[in-house]
Design an enzyme around this catalytic site. Structure first.
Site, PDB file in Angstrom:
ATOM      1  CG  ASP A 191      85.207  24.255 -23.150  1.00 58.72           C
ATOM      2  OD1 ASP A 191      85.439  25.432 -22.802  1.00 58.72           O
ATOM      3  OD2 ASP A 191      84.975  23.335 -22.342  1.00 58.72           O
ATOM      4  NE  ARG A 249      84.616  25.647 -20.033  1.00 61.26           N
ATOM      5  CZ  ARG A 249      83.872  24.736 -19.430  1.00 61.26           C
ATOM      6  NH1 ARG A 249      83.320  25.009 -18.257  1.00 61.26           N
ATOM      7  NH2 ARG A 249      83.683  23.556 -19.966  1.00 61.26           N
TER       8      ARG A 249
END
Length: 172
Positions: A104, A106
Site C-alpha cells: 500500500d 498511500r
C-alpha cells in the site's frame, strides 16, 4: 488542495453543516476510477464512497476527503497491470509487490493537513483500515471513534476483501 510538489489535487467535500471544534464524521477515500465511476465489482470502493456520502448526509454533516491515490497509490495503469496479475492468481498485495510496489503506497499526511485547515482536529472516522487511524494521529488529528464502514461481499471481490482482512489487518 494542491500538494506543495504540484501533484494532482486532493478534494475535501464538506457536506451539511459540521461544526469545527467538535468531532466530525469523516471518510478518507482514495480515488478508484474503476470502482467509483465504472461500478467495478472487483473492489468495494464504489460502495464505500456512496455509503460514506449517505452516512454523512444522514448525520447532518461531515467531511469526505477524496485523495488522488488511485490503486493504493500506484496509479491507474499499474492498478490495471495488477488486475492482470490477480487474474493469474496473485492476491492484491502479491500483485503490487510483483510490480515493484509496497502493499500500500498511500500516504495520509495531506489528508490530516486538509482536515486541520478546515478546522477539524477531531474525527469520527469511517474506515476499516487501521493505517488511516494511526496516520491521522501521527499528523495531529485525533480519531475519537472508528466508525465501521463495510459492505457485503460479492462473487468478484470476496478474495480481495479476505486479503484486506488477513494480510492488511482491515477491521471488518
Amino acid at each position: 488542495f494542491r500538494p506543495p510538489d504540484g501533484a494532482i489535487e486532493h478534494l475535501a467535500i464538506v457536506l451539511g453543516d459540521p461544526h469545527p471544534g467538535e468531532p466530525v464524521l469523516a471518510r478518507l477515500h482514495s480515488q478508484c476510477f474503476t470502482g467509483d465511476l465504472l461500478g467495478s465489482l472487483r473492489c468495494d470502493c464504489g460502495d464505500q464512497l456512496r455509503g460514506a456520502i449517505k452516512e454523512i448526509v444522514a448525520a447532518g454533516g461531515g467531511v469526505l476527503v477524496y485523495l488522488a491515490q488511485e490503486g493504493r497509490g500506484i496509479g491507474l495503469v499499474n492498478k490495471l497491470r495488477a488486475y492482470g496479475l490477480q487474474d493469474r492468481g496473485f492476491d492484491t498485495i502479491e500483485a503490487n509487490e510483483q510490480l515493484g510496489f509496497q502493499d500500500d503506497e498511500r500516504e495520509y499526511r495531506e489528508a490530516a493537513e486538509m482536515l486541520l485547515k478546515l478546522g477539524f482536529s477531531q474525527v469520527r472516522l469511517m474506515t476499516n483500515n487501521p493505517r488511516k487511524l494511526e496516520a491521522l494521529g501521527r499528523h495531529g488529528v485525533t480519531v475519537v471513534e472508528r466508525v465501521a464502514h463495510s459492505f457485503p461481499a460479492n462473487d468478484h471481490n470476496q478474495r480481495y476483501l479476505w486479503t484486506k482482512a488477513t494480510r492488511s489487518g482491515h477491521l471488518f
